[in-house]
Every structure is written in C-alpha cells, then in structure tokens.
Scaffold this active site. Structure first.
Site, mmCIF file in Angstrom:
data_model
loop_
_atom_site.group_PDB
_atom_site.id
_atom_site.type_symbol
_atom_site.label_atom_id
_atom_site.label_comp_id
_atom_site.label_asym_id
_atom_site.label_seq_id
_atom_site.Cartn_x
_atom_site.Cartn_y
_atom_site.Cartn_z
ATOM 1 N N TRP A 1 0.863 -1.188 0.000
ATOM 2 C CA TRP A 1 0.000 0.000 0.000
ATOM 3 C C TRP A 1 0.894 1.231 0.000
ATOM 4 O O TRP A 1 1.888 1.251 0.734
ATOM 5 C CB TRP A 1 -0.858 -0.046 1.260
ATOM 6 C CG TRP A 1 -1.834 1.072 1.440
ATOM 7 C CD1 TRP A 1 -3.144 1.080 1.070
ATOM 8 C CD2 TRP A 1 -1.610 2.333 2.094
ATOM 9 N NE1 TRP A 1 -3.743 2.260 1.425
ATOM 10 C CE2 TRP A 1 -2.818 3.050 2.061
ATOM 11 C CE3 TRP A 1 -0.506 2.942 2.682
ATOM 12 C CZ2 TRP A 1 -2.954 4.328 2.597
ATOM 13 C CZ3 TRP A 1 -0.623 4.210 3.214
ATOM 14 C CH2 TRP A 1 -1.839 4.887 3.175
ATOM 15 N N SER B 1 4.429 -5.859 2.509
ATOM 16 C CA SER B 1 3.644 -4.988 3.384
ATOM 17 C C SER B 1 2.213 -5.500 3.511
ATOM 18 O O SER B 1 2.000 -6.616 3.969
ATOM 19 C CB SER B 1 3.702 -3.550 2.872
ATOM 20 O OG SER B 1 3.217 -2.645 3.822
ATOM 21 N N MET B 2 1.188 -4.715 3.091
ATOM 22 C CA MET B 2 -0.186 -5.205 3.244
ATOM 23 C C MET B 2 -0.438 -6.430 2.384
ATOM 24 O O MET B 2 -1.372 -7.192 2.643
ATOM 25 C CB MET B 2 -1.201 -4.107 2.938
ATOM 26 C CG MET B 2 -1.558 -3.878 1.492
ATOM 27 S SD MET B 2 -3.124 -2.945 1.283
ATOM 28 C CE MET B 2 -4.332 -4.177 1.762
ATOM 29 N N ASP C 1 12.505 -0.310 10.089
ATOM 30 C CA ASP C 1 11.219 -0.080 9.434
ATOM 31 C C ASP C 1 10.374 0.867 10.283
ATOM 32 O O ASP C 1 9.950 0.514 11.379
ATOM 33 C CB ASP C 1 10.494 -1.415 9.243
ATOM 34 C CG ASP C 1 9.285 -1.317 8.328
ATOM 35 O OD1 ASP C 1 8.605 -0.271 8.348
ATOM 36 O OD2 ASP C 1 9.003 -2.297 7.621
ATOM 37 N N HIS D 1 11.237 0.379 5.482
ATOM 38 C CA HIS D 1 10.100 -0.386 4.982
ATOM 39 C C HIS D 1 10.280 -0.739 3.504
ATOM 40 O O HIS D 1 10.101 -1.894 3.109
ATOM 41 C CB HIS D 1 8.815 0.418 5.190
ATOM 42 C CG HIS D 1 7.572 -0.369 4.935
ATOM 43 N ND1 HIS D 1 7.263 -1.501 5.639
ATOM 44 C CD2 HIS D 1 6.559 -0.180 4.040
ATOM 45 C CE1 HIS D 1 6.103 -1.989 5.207
ATOM 46 N NE2 HIS D 1 5.676 -1.211 4.229
#
Length: 277
Positions: A32, A98-99, A228, A257
């Site tokens: 995202w 990530s997501m 992160d 990240h």
C-alpha cells in the site's frame, strides 16, 4: 493488457496483471498504496533466474477496477484465487510485500495450500499492526486514526510525505534512494482510487492475523528491516517468525520499509536462494 475478472464478488472486478517468463510461478503482491510497478527491481531478477513471474494490481490500484466497496482481506484474497484459478497455476510461490502479506495469509486461510508451494512475507504487516494490550509494540490507534483522517482531508498531501518515511529518506540523506524514486511512487499512489486507498488502509490497520498463522503449513520466508518506521519489526517480522513453524527469517540491518528498493540486491539474493531450496 491482460486482465482476469473476479465474478464471485457483488461487483465484477477486473484485475490487471503482468505475466513474464516460464517455470514455477512466483506471484508478487504489492504493498500500500502502490501497484505492481513497485516490484520493478524484483521482476527481472526472478525471470532471469528461470521462474514465471506474475505481478498484479490490487483492486483500486494501478489500472485494475476500482469498486466502491469490498476491500476486506477475504475479498482481496478471492481476487488472488481468481488469478491462480484462471491461469491454472500449480505449485505457486506467493510473495506479499507490506499489506500484501495479508492476502497471502488470508488466501491460505480461505483456499488452502493445494496450489501453493511456498510463501514469502517481505516487510509485511503480518500478523498485526495495531497496538493492543496483548500487542504492546504495535502502532497506537491514534496514529492509525490520524492516517485515516489525512486520507480523507488531504490524501495527496499525506502521500507526498509518506514515501519519505517509507524509505527513511531523511535519515539516509538519499544515499540509497533518489528523489526521482519518491516522485515516481507519489505518482503511482496519487492516481490510485481515493476510496480504495482509504478502505485498504482500514483493512491493514485493523485486521488481526495472529489466529491464522497456523494455516501456514508450507515453507515460509520472512524478511524485515530493523529500521522499518512504517511497520515496526517487533509487531510484525518478530511475531510472524514466532507464529509460523516452518520459516526462514532474515533481518536486514538498517533497512527501512521499502527495502525492496533500498536493499534490492540483498533482498533478491535472499528471495532467489529461498526459491531454489
């Protein structure tokens, strides 16, 4: 441009994907608020290593359909299942950034592992983002609420600053990331559906996957950066490594990240080694 259509949801949704190479299929699920283009640094390496690489745009992002509703993780996983089913994939490797890690875990929960050989969770939200009494290292709820408010009041303004933190840009003084990359990410994110950007943020902020970790019965790779600032390693990678039995856990020192860009070579080496095992 290739698309698959998920007809199992209330609205028929067209999912755009890229399909390159031959061999065992490796499916890349972006984070995202970007698109499949975020995997630019990995796609060529995966194809060159002899794999079939498939990267798609999540609904509401890139050039996939942008419905008004239906952005919960089970619906997102059903898009992934449609891709796997329509392309008749077997022994696929699911790679979630990530997501995107949420789609990976929810897919295993809802559809099982019959067509899956391995999974990889890269800088993933798994298992839980939000701070709770039993998740003290998570992101405080007021911080998450501030993100939701910003997305509704000044979405593009929020996104402009977000990507600096995505790469820890101010900390490394641009040594590992260019301002052009920030501009590129901002362009991708700003053209995503505003509604999808908000609703998927609510999904990754509020979904608790801890009870679903038991559904990971295939080999798993977990990669996270110890710097992160978006998804703290204590509430994600460290917990995922404890909750998933058969895993290989790699921590990248000083990685932010967006380590798929800043630590491209390191990540690609780790990922390809895992694929070859």
């Amino acid at each position: 441009m290739p698309f698959i259509t998920n007809k199992t949801t209330q609205e028929h949704v067209d999912i755009h994907y890229k399909d390159y190479g031959n061999g065992q299929p490796v499916i890349l699920i972006h984070g995202w608020p970007l698109s499949h283009q975020a995997w630019e640094g990995q796609i060529s390496a995966i194809v060159a290593a002899g794999y079939r690489c498939i990267a798609y745009d999540r609904r509401g992002f890139g050039i996939s359909s942008a419905p008004w509703d239906s952005f919960d993780y089970s619906t997102l996983a059903s898009d992934l299942n449609t891709l796997i089913t329509d392309l008749k994939l077997e022994k696929a490797v699911l790679v979630g950034f990530s997501m995107g890690g949420g789609e990976v875990i929810r897919y295993l929960t809802d559809f099982g592992t019959d067509k899956i050989d391995k999974i990889a969770l890269i800088a993933s939200i798994i298992p839980l983002v939000k701070k709770k009494e039993d998740n003290p290292e998570g992101v405080p709820e007021d911080g998450l609420n501030a993100i939701m408010d910003a997305l509704q009041t000044d979405r593009v303004g929020f996104l402009k600053d977000f990507h600096k933190n995505f790469y820890n840009f101010d900390d490394n003084k641009g040594d590992r990331i260019s301002t052009a990359q920030l501009d590129y990410d901002f362009t991708i994110a700003s053209f995503a559906s505003p509604r999808a950007t908000l609703q998927t943020a609510r999904a990754w902020a509020n979904t608790d996957f801890r009870s679903e970790l038991k559904n990971v019965t295939v080999p798993a790779l977990i990669v996270h950066g110890d710097s992160d600032n978006i998804v703290p390693i204590e509430t994600s990678g460290n917990q995922a490594a404890k909750g998933i039995k058969n895993n290989t856990y790699k921590v990248l020192k000083n990685a932010p990240h967006g380590l798929n860009v800043t630590h491209r070579k390191e990540l690609n080496t780790i990922l390809l080694d895992f694929l070859k095992q």
